[in-house]
Motif scaffolding. Structure first.
Motif, PDB file in Angstrom:
ATOM      1  N   ILE A  44      18.897  43.513  51.705  1.00 51.82           N
ATOM      2  CA  ILE A  44      19.667  44.249  52.711  1.00 51.82           C
ATOM      3  C   ILE A  44      19.514  45.743  52.448  1.00 51.82           C
ATOM      4  O   ILE A  44      19.539  46.200  51.293  1.00 51.82           O
ATOM      5  N   THR A  45      19.327  46.500  53.520  1.00 55.98           N
ATOM      6  CA  THR A  45      19.086  47.933  53.402  1.00 55.98           C
ATOM      7  C   THR A  45      20.391  48.718  53.487  1.00 55.98           C
ATOM      8  O   THR A  45      21.458  48.177  53.773  1.00 55.98           O
ATOM      9  N   ASP A  46      20.251  50.008  53.262  1.00 54.67           N
ATOM     10  CA  ASP A  46      21.341  50.931  53.554  1.00 54.67           C
ATOM     11  C   ASP A  46      21.495  51.015  55.078  1.00 54.67           C
ATOM     12  O   ASP A  46      20.789  50.322  55.809  1.00 54.67           O
ATOM     13  N   ARG A  47      22.356  51.884  55.557  1.00 54.89           N
ATOM     14  CA  ARG A  47      22.664  51.951  56.993  1.00 54.89           C
ATOM     15  C   ARG A  47      21.680  52.876  57.721  1.00 54.89           C
ATOM     16  O   ARG A  47      21.619  54.082  57.440  1.00 54.89           O
ATOM     17  N   TYR A  48      20.946  52.285  58.668  1.00 56.15           N
ATOM     18  CA  TYR A  48      20.004  53.029  59.495  1.00 56.15           C
ATOM     19  C   TYR A  48      20.150  52.542  60.939  1.00 56.15           C
ATOM     20  O   TYR A  48      19.304  51.798  61.444  1.00 56.15           O
ATOM     21  N   PRO A  49      21.225  52.940  61.618  1.00 52.73           N
ATOM     22  CA  PRO A  49      21.493  52.431  62.968  1.00 52.73           C
ATOM     23  C   PRO A  49      20.313  52.687  63.914  1.00 52.73           C
ATOM     24  O   PRO A  49      19.747  53.782  63.937  1.00 52.73           O
TER      25      PRO A  49
ATOM     26  N   THR B  10      26.638  46.853  61.227  1.00 52.51           N
ATOM     27  CA  THR B  10      26.934  47.964  60.326  1.00 52.51           C
ATOM     28  C   THR B  10      25.851  49.025  60.326  1.00 52.51           C
ATOM     29  O   THR B  10      26.020  50.093  59.726  1.00 52.51           O
ATOM     30  N   GLY B  11      24.703  48.756  60.951  1.00 53.51           N
ATOM     31  CA  GLY B  11      23.559  49.646  60.885  1.00 53.51           C
ATOM     32  C   GLY B  11      22.592  49.263  59.782  1.00 53.51           C
ATOM     33  O   GLY B  11      21.502  49.837  59.674  1.00 53.51           O
ATOM     34  N   GLN B  12      22.974  48.291  58.965  1.00 50.95           N
ATOM     35  CA  GLN B  12      22.068  47.789  57.939  1.00 50.95           C
ATOM     36  C   GLN B  12      21.063  46.837  58.552  1.00 50.95           C
ATOM     37  O   GLN B  12      21.197  46.410  59.707  1.00 50.95           O
ATOM     38  N   MET B  13      20.055  46.485  57.769  1.00 47.91           N
ATOM     39  CA  MET B  13      19.066  45.495  58.193  1.00 47.91           C
ATOM     40  C   MET B  13      18.876  44.475  57.089  1.00 47.91           C
ATOM     41  O   MET B  13      18.852  44.830  55.903  1.00 47.91           O
TER      42      MET B  13
ATOM     43  N   ALA C 101       7.532  38.680  41.919  1.00 48.86           N
ATOM     44  CA  ALA C 101       6.251  38.527  42.609  1.00 48.86           C
ATOM     45  C   ALA C 101       6.464  38.128  44.066  1.00 48.86           C
ATOM     46  O   ALA C 101       5.825  38.683  44.979  1.00 48.86           O
ATOM     47  N   ILE C 102       7.368  37.168  44.282  1.00 44.51           N
ATOM     48  CA  ILE C 102       7.672  36.741  45.651  1.00 44.51           C
ATOM     49  C   ILE C 102       8.316  37.884  46.431  1.00 44.51           C
ATOM     50  O   ILE C 102       7.982  38.140  47.596  1.00 44.51           O
ATOM     51  N   LEU C 103       9.255  38.587  45.799  1.00 43.59           N
ATOM     52  CA  LEU C 103       9.929  39.691  46.467  1.00 43.59           C
ATOM     53  C   LEU C 103       8.936  40.774  46.882  1.00 43.59           C
ATOM     54  O   LEU C 103       8.993  41.299  48.011  1.00 43.59           O
ATOM     55  N   SER C 104       8.003  41.097  46.007  1.00 44.69           N
ATOM     56  CA  SER C 104       7.002  42.124  46.323  1.00 44.69           C
ATOM     57  C   SER C 104       6.136  41.696  47.495  1.00 44.69           C
ATOM     58  O   SER C 104       5.832  42.504  48.399  1.00 44.69           O
ATOM     59  N   ARG C 105       5.721  40.436  47.506  1.00 42.50           N
ATOM     60  CA  ARG C 105       4.924  39.919  48.630  1.00 42.50           C
ATOM     61  C   ARG C 105       5.708  39.978  49.940  1.00 42.50           C
ATOM     62  O   ARG C 105       5.169  40.362  50.990  1.00 42.50           O
ATOM     63  N   MET C 106       6.979  39.615  49.869  1.00 48.58           N
ATOM     64  CA  MET C 106       7.816  39.593  51.072  1.00 48.58           C
ATOM     65  C   MET C 106       7.982  40.997  51.651  1.00 48.58           C
ATOM     66  O   MET C 106       7.848  41.210  52.873  1.00 48.58           O
ATOM     67  N   LEU C 107       8.264  41.968  50.799  1.00 48.40           N
ATOM     68  CA  LEU C 107       8.467  43.334  51.274  1.00 48.40           C
ATOM     69  C   LEU C 107       7.151  43.954  51.759  1.00 48.40           C
ATOM     70  O   LEU C 107       7.135  44.715  52.737  1.00 48.40           O
TER      71      LEU C 107
ATOM     72  N   ALA D 248      17.065  50.154  49.886  1.00 51.16           N
ATOM     73  CA  ALA D 248      17.725  48.844  49.859  1.00 51.16           C
ATOM     74  C   ALA D 248      18.933  48.931  48.940  1.00 51.16           C
ATOM     75  O   ALA D 248      18.941  49.692  47.965  1.00 51.16           O
ATOM     76  N   THR D 249      19.969  48.170  49.254  1.00 46.62           N
ATOM     77  CA  THR D 249      21.185  48.183  48.439  1.00 46.62           C
ATOM     78  C   THR D 249      21.360  46.925  47.605  1.00 46.62           C
ATOM     79  O   THR D 249      22.044  46.957  46.586  1.00 46.62           O
ATOM     80  N   ARG D 250      20.743  45.812  48.034  1.00 48.60           N
ATOM     81  CA  ARG D 250      20.955  44.571  47.284  1.00 48.60           C
ATOM     82  C   ARG D 250      19.856  43.578  47.588  1.00 48.60           C
ATOM     83  O   ARG D 250      19.314  43.543  48.702  1.00 48.60           O
ATOM     84  N   VAL D 251      19.532  42.756  46.586  1.00 52.04           N
ATOM     85  CA  VAL D 251      18.588  41.643  46.721  1.00 52.04           C
ATOM     86  C   VAL D 251      19.274  40.394  46.190  1.00 52.04           C
ATOM     87  O   VAL D 251      19.983  40.443  45.189  1.00 52.04           O
ATOM     88  N   TRP D 252      19.099  39.270  46.868  1.00 49.92           N
ATOM     89  CA  TRP D 252      19.670  38.018  46.369  1.00 49.92           C
ATOM     90  C   TRP D 252      18.827  36.832  46.815  1.00 49.92           C
ATOM     91  O   TRP D 252      17.891  36.977  47.607  1.00 49.92           O
TER      92      TRP D 252
END
Length: 494
Positions: free
Chosen positions: A337-342, A375-378, A396-402, A417-421
């Motif tokens: 989830i990203t920071d707020r970018y409406p 909220t303006g997040q993505m 490795a999976i996270l890097s491929r996904m992004l 980004a503010t959080r990964v889960w």
């Protein structure tokens, strides 16, 4: 000689006549008098035509209990067999369909007449308070069933909290389209009642095509959806650029599904649980279930038992822990989830290549999927891994996904980004959920195996479960989702 009914350990007794002339069991004369007005049925008629009035009387009686006493009060009812053998109680299915008081019938059918006490008995016990379990509870309680929801955690705290909140129509199969379209329709009907924190946004879904091969798939989807009444439109490359200016140039086009949307799943689950409670359902957090009982009900980890006419397994990826051999397999996913970018994206955007990724069962896969939040997040996804039990982030999976997301939205690399889960989805071999009675026991039901569509299909699943339990006609065929479709063969996800 009179029989007594004790509604609770503190309540005064209500006296019953020794026996009624007809009917499978005795009812209070006082209850007859009380029931005349709301039911619009004469008390004498109730004794003469019990088979006609049985279901309504019992549903109303259960509502009476809940109104004047707590669900946890001791309820002791003295049943009495009629002298006439041909009027002894029969099974609920053969005589009256699926009665509203399923748990009372289950207790009665075991021969528990006389001074037996029923403690913590319900029509339906639902195990799992995710969005699917909450939807089942809301529908069952609204149908007049005494309903208990158990969860070892909190409402919407498991798979529901870890997932994307899309409300989408999908067309992998006719059955998938039917359930997702039906469920989306129910969400649209419910939209005006939802609390603000559910954050329901009708942003639509934009399926983007990278090349002409994927554009052909977009046109196939357009034809399929239009033939079934869904609102969609084809966009060319310029149309896609205008709809989403931050997408990379040179895309072939896409398909916009107009009525798709996104919600915030944990709050949606809490809203549905509040609905269930308003209809008299009870929720108990921190209640770990050890086993389902074949005779109906559950055994808790502390050894206590609660009886029910039916119990429902709605714990998603963990369903096989209570039902070994169930054709449900965990599939792990990552989200960012990203920071707020409406206004950075306006639609939920999905690459048409996502469909190839979603069908891959032999290897880890990633695909581009992003959705805007109120909220303006993505929220950025998605990844899929089988046989990855842990909740740790796979770098490795996270890097491929992004990297895949940046291919479609190059300016994403400038954002924070503010959080990964991570979370686990409940996958079945045919990618359809399990809804209805289990293969082994008619009293143990399933509402599981929704994989990545549990948020969308929660409302449709809840309605199907309630319809089947009370014997109502379902709005869509329920057979494609019946657990019995797998038989007893060895299950494979290949």
């Amino acid at each position: 000689m009179q029989n007594k009914v004790f509604f609770s350990s503190r309540a005064p007794p209500v006296f019953l006549p020794k026996r009624l002339k007809k009917g499978p069991f005795l009812l209070s004369v006082r209850f007859f008098e009380w029931a005349k007005s709301p039911l619009g049925i004469d008390g004498e008629a109730l004794t003469k035509f019990p088979e006609t009035c049985q279901k309504r009387v019992w549903a109303l009686m259960m509502r009476f209990y809940r109104q004047f006493f707590t669900n946890r009060a001791l309820l002791v009812i003295k049943y009495c067999k009629l002298i006439e053998a041909d009027h002894e109680p029969q099974s609920p299915v053969s005589s009256f369909g699926r009665l509203s008081s399923l748990s009372s019938w289950a207790w009665l059918s075991q021969g528990n007449f006389g001074d037996a006490a029923v403690s913590q008995s319900f029509d339906v016990i639902i195990v799992g308070a995710g969005i699917v379990g909450a939807a089942c509870a809301a529908e069952c309680a609204a149908a007049g069933l005494t309903t208990l929801i158990l969860d070892r955690g909190i409402v919407g705290g498991g798979t529901t909290a870890a997932g994307m909140g899309h409300i989408v129509v999908m067309d992998d199969s006719e059955a998938q389209f039917a359930l997702t379209e039906y469920s989306r329709r129910l969400w649209l009907q419910l939209r005006s009642q939802l609390s603000a924190d559910v954050e329901y946004e009708l942003c639509g879904t934009l399926w983007v095509a990278a090349d002409e091969e994927e554009m052909a798939e977009a046109r196939r989807k357009e034809k399929y959806y239009l033939e079934r009444g869904a609102r969609v439109e084809i966009l060319d490359g310029e149309g896609v650029r205008q709809a989403e200016p931050n997408l990379r140039p040179g895309l072939a086009g896409g398909l916009r599904v107009v009525d798709d949307g996104v919600i915030y799943p944990p709050c949606a689950a809490r809203f549905l649980m509040d609905q269930a409670r308003r209809h008299g359902a009870e929720f108990r957090a921190g209640a770990a279930v050890k086993a389902f009982l074949p005779e109906g009900g559950v055994e808790l980890a502390d050894g206590s038992r609660m009886s029910a006419g039916r119990s429902v397994n709605a714990i998603g990826p963990w369903s096989p822990e209570l039902m070994p051999g169930l054709p449900v397999r965990k599939r792990k996913g990552h989200l960012v989830i990203t920071d707020r970018y409406p206004g950075f994206v306006r639609h939920q955007i999905v690459e048409l290549g996502y469909l190839k990724s979603a069908h891959s069962v032999s290897k880890d896969s990633v695909a581009f999927n992003i959705q805007p939040r109120q909220t303006g997040q993505m929220l950025i996804g998605s990844s899929r891994q089988f046989d990855a039990e842990g909740t740790e982030v796979d770098q490795a999976i996270l890097s491929r996904m992004l990297a895949r997301a940046v291919e479609y939205l190059p300016s994403l690399r400038k954002l924070s980004a503010t959080r990964v889960w991570t979370g686990h989805r409940a996958a079945t071999p045919d990618k359809l959920p399990l809804i209805g009675p289990s293969r082994e026991h008619d009293r143990i039901w399933l509402a599981s195996g929704h994989e990545g569509l549990g948020i969308t299909t929660s409302l449709g699943t809840g309605r199907l479960v309630a319809d089947l339990l009370v014997g109502r006609q379902t709005e869509i065929p329920s057979q494609p989702y019946a657990p019995a479709r797998f038989g007893n063969e060895s299950f494979s996800h290949a």
